[in-house]
Structure formats: structure tokens, C-alpha cells
Design a protein around this motif. Structure first.
Motif, PDB file in Angstrom:
ATOM      1  N   THR A  97       0.849  -1.179   0.000  1.00  0.00           N
ATOM      2  CA  THR A  97       0.000   0.000   0.000  1.00  0.00           C
ATOM      3  C   THR A  97       0.890   1.237   0.000  1.00  0.00           C
ATOM      4  O   THR A  97       2.080   1.155   0.307  1.00  0.00           O
ATOM      5  CB  THR A  97      -0.925   0.035   1.237  1.00  0.00           C
ATOM      6  N   THR A  98       0.302   2.362  -0.318  1.00  0.00           N
ATOM      7  CA  THR A  98       1.011   3.636  -0.284  1.00  0.00           C
ATOM      8  C   THR A  98       0.737   4.297   1.050  1.00  0.00           C
ATOM      9  O   THR A  98      -0.412   4.342   1.502  1.00  0.00           O
ATOM     10  CB  THR A  98       0.560   4.526  -1.453  1.00  0.00           C
ATOM     11  N   VAL A  99       1.784   4.809   1.675  1.00  0.00           N
ATOM     12  CA  VAL A  99       1.654   5.435   2.984  1.00  0.00           C
ATOM     13  C   VAL A  99       2.053   6.907   2.869  1.00  0.00           C
ATOM     14  O   VAL A  99       3.117   7.235   2.349  1.00  0.00           O
ATOM     15  CB  VAL A  99       2.532   4.726   4.032  1.00  0.00           C
ATOM     16  N   GLU A 100       1.171   7.761   3.346  1.00  0.00           N
ATOM     17  CA  GLU A 100       1.405   9.207   3.396  1.00  0.00           C
ATOM     18  C   GLU A 100       1.797   9.566   4.825  1.00  0.00           C
ATOM     19  O   GLU A 100       1.077   9.245   5.769  1.00  0.00           O
ATOM     20  CB  GLU A 100       0.120   9.919   2.996  1.00  0.00           C
TER      21      GLU A 100
ATOM     22  N   ASP B 221      -6.914   3.670   5.682  1.00  0.00           N
ATOM     23  CA  ASP B 221      -6.832   3.842   7.135  1.00  0.00           C
ATOM     24  C   ASP B 221      -6.020   5.097   7.449  1.00  0.00           C
ATOM     25  O   ASP B 221      -5.280   5.588   6.593  1.00  0.00           O
ATOM     26  CB  ASP B 221      -6.143   2.623   7.759  1.00  0.00           C
ATOM     27  N   ALA B 222      -6.165   5.576   8.672  1.00  0.00           N
ATOM     28  CA  ALA B 222      -5.369   6.727   9.115  1.00  0.00           C
ATOM     29  C   ALA B 222      -5.128   6.629  10.610  1.00  0.00           C
ATOM     30  O   ALA B 222      -5.999   6.186  11.363  1.00  0.00           O
ATOM     31  CB  ALA B 222      -6.094   8.023   8.779  1.00  0.00           C
ATOM     32  N   LYS B 223      -3.934   7.046  10.995  1.00  0.00           N
ATOM     33  CA  LYS B 223      -3.562   7.105  12.409  1.00  0.00           C
ATOM     34  C   LYS B 223      -2.950   8.472  12.665  1.00  0.00           C
ATOM     35  O   LYS B 223      -2.202   8.990  11.841  1.00  0.00           O
ATOM     36  CB  LYS B 223      -2.548   6.019  12.751  1.00  0.00           C
ATOM     37  N   LEU B 224      -3.266   9.028  13.815  1.00  0.00           N
ATOM     38  CA  LEU B 224      -2.722  10.319  14.202  1.00  0.00           C
ATOM     39  C   LEU B 224      -1.909  10.114  15.470  1.00  0.00           C
ATOM     40  O   LEU B 224      -2.414   9.588  16.459  1.00  0.00           O
ATOM     41  CB  LEU B 224      -3.859  11.315  14.446  1.00  0.00           C
TER      42      LEU B 224
ATOM     43  N   LEU C 137       2.075  13.539  13.891  1.00  0.00           N
ATOM     44  CA  LEU C 137       2.391  12.759  12.698  1.00  0.00           C
ATOM     45  C   LEU C 137       1.109  12.084  12.245  1.00  0.00           C
ATOM     46  O   LEU C 137       0.486  11.330  12.997  1.00  0.00           O
ATOM     47  CB  LEU C 137       3.462  11.703  12.999  1.00  0.00           C
ATOM     48  N   ASP C 138       0.708  12.399  11.022  1.00  0.00           N
ATOM     49  CA  ASP C 138      -0.486  11.796  10.424  1.00  0.00           C
ATOM     50  C   ASP C 138      -0.014  10.709   9.467  1.00  0.00           C
ATOM     51  O   ASP C 138       0.777  10.971   8.552  1.00  0.00           O
ATOM     52  CB  ASP C 138      -1.269  12.867   9.677  1.00  0.00           C
ATOM     53  N   ILE C 139      -0.460   9.490   9.688  1.00  0.00           N
ATOM     54  CA  ILE C 139      -0.082   8.344   8.864  1.00  0.00           C
ATOM     55  C   ILE C 139      -1.342   7.870   8.154  1.00  0.00           C
ATOM     56  O   ILE C 139      -2.279   7.376   8.792  1.00  0.00           O
ATOM     57  CB  ILE C 139       0.503   7.208   9.734  1.00  0.00           C
ATOM     58  N   VAL C 140      -1.376   8.052   6.841  1.00  0.00           N
ATOM     59  CA  VAL C 140      -2.566   7.708   6.054  1.00  0.00           C
ATOM     60  C   VAL C 140      -2.179   6.639   5.048  1.00  0.00           C
ATOM     61  O   VAL C 140      -1.174   6.766   4.343  1.00  0.00           O
ATOM     62  CB  VAL C 140      -3.146   8.945   5.343  1.00  0.00           C
ATOM     63  N   GLU C 141      -2.990   5.611   4.983  1.00  0.00           N
ATOM     64  CA  GLU C 141      -2.710   4.491   4.086  1.00  0.00           C
ATOM     65  C   GLU C 141      -3.682   4.514   2.907  1.00  0.00           C
ATOM     66  O   GLU C 141      -4.888   4.641   3.076  1.00  0.00           O
ATOM     67  CB  GLU C 141      -2.837   3.176   4.852  1.00  0.00           C
ATOM     68  N   TRP C 142      -3.100   4.379   1.707  1.00  0.00           N
ATOM     69  CA  TRP C 142      -3.844   4.398   0.448  1.00  0.00           C
ATOM     70  C   TRP C 142      -3.618   3.091  -0.305  1.00  0.00           C
ATOM     71  O   TRP C 142      -2.564   2.486  -0.195  1.00  0.00           O
ATOM     72  CB  TRP C 142      -3.372   5.568  -0.420  1.00  0.00           C
ATOM     73  N   ARG C 143      -4.578   2.720  -1.100  1.00  0.00           N
ATOM     74  CA  ARG C 143      -4.483   1.501  -1.893  1.00  0.00           C
ATOM     75  C   ARG C 143      -3.348   1.583  -2.908  1.00  0.00           C
ATOM     76  O   ARG C 143      -2.664   0.588  -3.177  1.00  0.00           O
ATOM     77  CB  ARG C 143      -5.817   1.253  -2.599  1.00  0.00           C
TER      78      ARG C 143
END
Length: 95
Positions: A3-6, A40-43, A52-58
Motif C-alpha cells: 500500500t502507499t503510505v502518506e 486507514d489513518a492514524k494520528l 504525525l499523520d499516517i494515512v494508508e492508500w491503496r
């Protein structure tokens, strides 16, 4: 599955931290409704008003499409408005 992680690191005034957390749910709801490929997202709260905002993309394409939309919905705008300074933005791959 990859997955791609922002990863976005930003600063918020400590007195506005509660507002940030309250706005988070609306931002996530807007992402779920309007952003294809959002997974998904985690803060994460860091010391000295940093987050730190961690956002997961397909996929990278889904992440790019989301960035192109920017703050197009009220919940996203409200969350972004609380950020005093963006410190870093990175994209990676989760394996």
C-alpha cells in the motif's frame, strides 16, 4: 499486499489539540465518502505540539488523486485549518 503510505508531520498549538482531535472524525468521514483508495489513518501526538499523520492508500494513484482534491469538503477543511505549520510530507510503500 503493498500500500502507499502518506506521512505528514505538522505543528498545532497545544491549546488547539482538543479541537484537532474533535475535527479528526469529520475529516476521516469525508475521506471515507470522497476518497477512492483510502484505507486507514492514524494520528500520533509527538512532543512540543507536533503531530504525525499516517494515512494508508491503496495505490500511489489514489494518494495523488486525493492530494489533487485538497480540502474540498468541510470536515477536511476544518482539520486542515487547525494546522499551524506543515513540517514534512513523505510518501512510502508499506510491505
Amino acid at each position: 499486499m503493498t500500500t502507499t503510505v502518506e506521512l505528514t508531520r505538522f505543528r498545532v498549538s497545544p491549546e488547539r489539540a482538543a479541537e484537532l482531535l474533535a475535527a479528526r472524525g469529520r475529516m476521516i468521514a469525508d475521506f471515507q465518502a470522497d476518497r477512492d483508495g483510502f484505507l486507514d489513518a492514524k494520528l500520533v501526538e509527538l512532543p512540543e505540539g507536533e503531530w504525525l499523520d499516517i494515512v494508508e492508500w491503496r495505490s500511489p494513484a489514489d494518494f495523488a488523486a486525493s492530494r489533487a482534491k485538497g480540502g474540498n469538503l468541510p470536515g477536511i477543511q476544518a482539520f486542515f485549518a487547525l494546522i499551524d505549520e506543515v513540517l514534512s510530507m513523505e510518501e512510502g510503500t508499506s510491505r
